[in-house]
Scaffold this motif. Structure first.
Motif, PDB file in Angstrom:
ATOM      1  N   LYS A   1       9.539  -8.362   7.529  1.00 40.32           N
ATOM      2  CA  LYS A   1      10.377  -7.152   7.419  1.00 40.32           C
ATOM      3  C   LYS A   1      11.408  -7.349   6.305  1.00 40.32           C
ATOM      4  CE  LYS A   1      13.670  -6.514  10.539  1.00 40.32           C
ATOM      5  NZ  LYS A   1      14.831  -6.514   9.635  1.00 40.32           N
ATOM      6  N   GLN A   2      11.587  -6.313   5.505  1.00 44.05           N
ATOM      7  CA  GLN A   2      12.602  -6.405   4.457  1.00 44.05           C
ATOM      8  C   GLN A   2      13.979  -6.471   5.119  1.00 44.05           C
ATOM      9  OE1 GLN A   2      11.756  -3.310   1.538  1.00 44.05           O
ATOM     10  NE2 GLN A   2       9.625  -3.993   1.361  1.00 44.05           N
ATOM     11  N   PRO A   3      14.805  -7.412   4.657  1.00 43.93           N
ATOM     12  CA  PRO A   3      15.997  -7.762   5.438  1.00 43.93           C
ATOM     13  C   PRO A   3      17.026  -6.642   5.580  1.00 43.93           C
ATOM     14  CG  PRO A   3      15.911  -8.971   3.362  1.00 43.93           C
ATOM     15  CD  PRO A   3      14.592  -8.284   3.506  1.00 43.93           C
ATOM     16  N   TRP A   4      16.990  -5.653   4.704  1.00 46.30           N
ATOM     17  CA  TRP A   4      17.985  -4.580   4.829  1.00 46.30           C
ATOM     18  C   TRP A   4      17.655  -3.606   5.947  1.00 46.30           C
ATOM     19  CZ3 TRP A   4      16.098   0.327   4.292  1.00 46.30           C
ATOM     20  CH2 TRP A   4      14.881   0.464   3.610  1.00 46.30           C
ATOM     21  N   ILE A   5      16.405  -3.687   6.480  1.00 48.73           N
ATOM     22  CA  ILE A   5      16.046  -2.774   7.572  1.00 48.73           C
ATOM     23  C   ILE A   5      16.554  -3.353   8.884  1.00 48.73           C
ATOM     24  CG2 ILE A   5      14.138  -1.787   8.886  1.00 48.73           C
ATOM     25  CD1 ILE A   5      12.572  -1.764   6.292  1.00 48.73           C
ATOM     26  N   VAL A   6      17.406  -2.609   9.546  1.00 45.56           N
ATOM     27  CA  VAL A   6      17.958  -3.036  10.821  1.00 45.56           C
ATOM     28  C   VAL A   6      17.305  -2.198  11.914  1.00 45.56           C
ATOM     29  CG1 VAL A   6      20.063  -3.301  12.169  1.00 45.56           C
ATOM     30  CG2 VAL A   6      20.118  -3.613   9.675  1.00 45.56           C
ATOM     31  N   LEU A   7      16.596  -2.861  12.815  1.00 46.66           N
ATOM     32  CA  LEU A   7      15.894  -2.135  13.871  1.00 46.66           C
ATOM     33  C   LEU A   7      16.893  -1.639  14.914  1.00 46.66           C
ATOM     34  CD1 LEU A   7      12.762  -4.422  14.376  1.00 46.66           C
ATOM     35  CD2 LEU A   7      13.092  -2.494  12.820  1.00 46.66           C
ATOM     36  N   PRO A   8      16.587  -0.483  15.513  1.00 43.73           N
ATOM     37  CA  PRO A   8      17.497   0.038  16.537  1.00 43.73           C
ATOM     38  C   PRO A   8      17.571  -0.915  17.729  1.00 43.73           C
ATOM     39  CG  PRO A   8      15.726   1.613  16.038  1.00 43.73           C
ATOM     40  CD  PRO A   8      15.403   0.355  15.303  1.00 43.73           C
TER      41      PRO A   8
ATOM     42  N   GLU B   1       0.811  -1.222   0.000  1.00 46.85           N
ATOM     43  CA  GLU B   1       0.000   0.000   0.000  1.00 46.85           C
ATOM     44  C   GLU B   1       0.841   1.266   0.000  1.00 46.85           C
ATOM     45  OE1 GLU B   1      -2.743  -0.516   3.246  1.00 46.85           O
ATOM     46  OE2 GLU B   1      -3.372  -2.422   2.387  1.00 46.85           O
ATOM     47  N   THR B   2       2.022   1.191   0.609  1.00 44.94           N
ATOM     48  CA  THR B   2       2.884   2.371   0.637  1.00 44.94           C
ATOM     49  C   THR B   2       3.863   2.373  -0.528  1.00 44.94           C
ATOM     50  OG1 THR B   2       4.457   1.198   2.032  1.00 44.94           O
ATOM     51  CG2 THR B   2       2.840   2.575   3.147  1.00 44.94           C
ATOM     52  N   GLY B   3       4.052   1.223  -1.155  1.00 41.33           N
ATOM     53  CA  GLY B   3       5.083   1.104  -2.170  1.00 41.33           C
ATOM     54  C   GLY B   3       6.472   1.154  -1.558  1.00 41.33           C
ATOM     55  N   ALA B   4       6.548   0.878  -0.266  1.00 44.28           N
ATOM     56  CA  ALA B   4       7.826   1.020   0.440  1.00 44.28           C
ATOM     57  C   ALA B   4       8.049  -0.189   1.344  1.00 44.28           C
ATOM     58  CB  ALA B   4       7.828   2.325   1.225  1.00 44.28           C
ATOM     59  N   SER B   5       8.643   0.014   2.483  1.00 42.78           N
ATOM     60  CA  SER B   5       9.058  -1.119   3.312  1.00 42.78           C
ATOM     61  C   SER B   5       8.215  -1.310   4.559  1.00 42.78           C
ATOM     62  CB  SER B   5      10.519  -0.924   3.728  1.00 42.78           C
ATOM     63  OG  SER B   5      11.283  -0.693   2.571  1.00 42.78           O
ATOM     64  N   PHE B   6       7.475  -0.302   4.924  1.00 40.84           N
ATOM     65  CA  PHE B   6       6.621  -0.387   6.118  1.00 40.84           C
ATOM     66  C   PHE B   6       5.700   0.826   6.116  1.00 40.84           C
ATOM     67  CE2 PHE B   6      10.739   1.495   7.352  1.00 40.84           C
ATOM     68  CZ  PHE B   6      10.333   2.773   7.704  1.00 40.84           C
ATOM     69  N   VAL B   7       4.722   0.791   7.011  1.00 37.82           N
ATOM     70  CA  VAL B   7       3.905   1.978   7.232  1.00 37.82           C
ATOM     71  C   VAL B   7       4.045   2.384   8.686  1.00 37.82           C
ATOM     72  CG1 VAL B   7       1.725   0.847   7.877  1.00 37.82           C
ATOM     73  CG2 VAL B   7       1.667   3.045   6.699  1.00 37.82           C
ATOM     74  N   LEU B   8       3.940   3.662   8.950  1.00 39.33           N
ATOM     75  CA  LEU B   8       3.911   4.172  10.317  1.00 39.33           C
ATOM     76  C   LEU B   8       2.512   4.690  10.579  1.00 39.33           C
ATOM     77  CD1 LEU B   8       6.972   6.419  11.249  1.00 39.33           C
ATOM     78  CD2 LEU B   8       6.270   4.272  12.313  1.00 39.33           C
ATOM     79  N   ASN B   9       1.840   4.076  11.546  1.00 40.53           N
ATOM     80  CA  ASN B   9       0.473   4.447  11.878  1.00 40.53           C
ATOM     81  C   ASN B   9       0.383   4.898  13.326  1.00 40.53           C
ATOM     82  OD1 ASN B   9      -1.016   3.864   9.485  1.00 40.53           O
ATOM     83  ND2 ASN B   9      -0.936   1.670   9.948  1.00 40.53           N
ATOM     84  N   ALA B  10      -0.162   6.077  13.553  1.00 50.13           N
ATOM     85  CA  ALA B  10      -0.433   6.553  14.913  1.00 50.13           C
ATOM     86  C   ALA B  10      -1.893   6.265  15.227  1.00 50.13           C
ATOM     87  CB  ALA B  10      -0.152   8.041  15.029  1.00 50.13           C
ATOM     88  N   LEU B  11      -2.130   5.413  16.217  1.00 46.56           N
ATOM     89  CA  LEU B  11      -3.497   5.050  16.583  1.00 46.56           C
ATOM     90  C   LEU B  11      -4.044   6.111  17.530  1.00 46.56           C
ATOM     91  CD1 LEU B  11      -2.120   2.376  15.636  1.00 46.56           C
ATOM     92  CD2 LEU B  11      -3.551   1.188  17.299  1.00 46.56           C
ATOM     93  N   ILE B  12      -5.232   6.616  17.196  1.00 47.43           N
ATOM     94  CA  ILE B  12      -5.810   7.686  18.026  1.00 47.43           C
ATOM     95  C   ILE B  12      -7.329   7.660  17.884  1.00 47.43           C
ATOM     96  CG2 ILE B  12      -5.540   9.415  16.173  1.00 47.43           C
ATOM     97  CD1 ILE B  12      -4.961  11.490  18.444  1.00 47.43           C
TER      98      ILE B  12
END
Ligand SMILES: [Zn+2]
Ligand SMILES: [Zn+2]
Length: 161
Positions: free
Chosen positions: A123-130, A39-50
């Motif tokens: 998760k796409q493997p190149w993304i390294v979480l902090p 849906e984003t055409g990218a690697s993840f979405v950031l959603n703020a639930l409110i």
């Protein structure tokens, strides 16, 4: 808790739609599922639930697009009717009362880093979480991870339904 909060404003790319989050979100998801990737055409979405009533429409209007979702129950994505940028979603699980605001549409998205990374199994493997990031391979139980204040707000929502 919200006394110190400076409202977060955001909108679409053509600036027809403008909105304001009037309090902190309940929780912020970084979702690495394949659906969000597509849906984003990218690697993840950031959603703020409110809570929906904590999002004020300042200008314009949204068009609601029924979109399939991983659960099979569907999601309603609110988009600008002109430039079609997605501003927030409602999932059938949490209904109309909770919006998943796309953090990237905020004027200052840096203010809302993720509280959790979900669906890291895709998760796409190149993304390294902090280091120290909260991450789960699939979904999670809010009661395990949400702060006390957010759980209270959720209980209030449920009581009002
Ligand atoms: Zn627009
Ligand atoms: Zn997702």
């Amino acid at each position: 808790m919200n006394t110190e909060f400076t409202p977060l404003e955001g909108g679409c790319t053509c600036r027809f739609v403008r909105f304001r989050m009037t309090s902190r979100p309940l929780f912020v998801h970084c979702c690495h599922c394949r659906w969000c990737q597509r849906e984003t055409g990218a690697s993840f979405v950031l959603n703020a639930l409110i809570e929906s009533d904590r999002v004020d429409l300042l200008a314009g209007e949204v068009m609601v697009v029924d979109t399939p979702s991983n659960s099979g129950k569907g999601q309603a994505i609110s988009r600008c009717p002109r430039c079609h940028v997605a501003l927030w979603s409602n999932y059938s699980g949490s209904g109309d009362v909770v919006r998943f605001v796309r953090v990237g549409t905020l004027d200052d998205p840096d203010r809302l880093p993720p509280d959790i990374h979900i669906y890291t199994s895709s998760k796409q493997p190149w993304i390294v979480l902090p280091p120290g990031a909260v991450a789960v391979p699939g979904y999670y139980k809010a009661s395990d991870l949400w702060p006390e204040e957010s759980l209270k707000r959720r209980a209030a929502l449920r009581a009002s339904r």
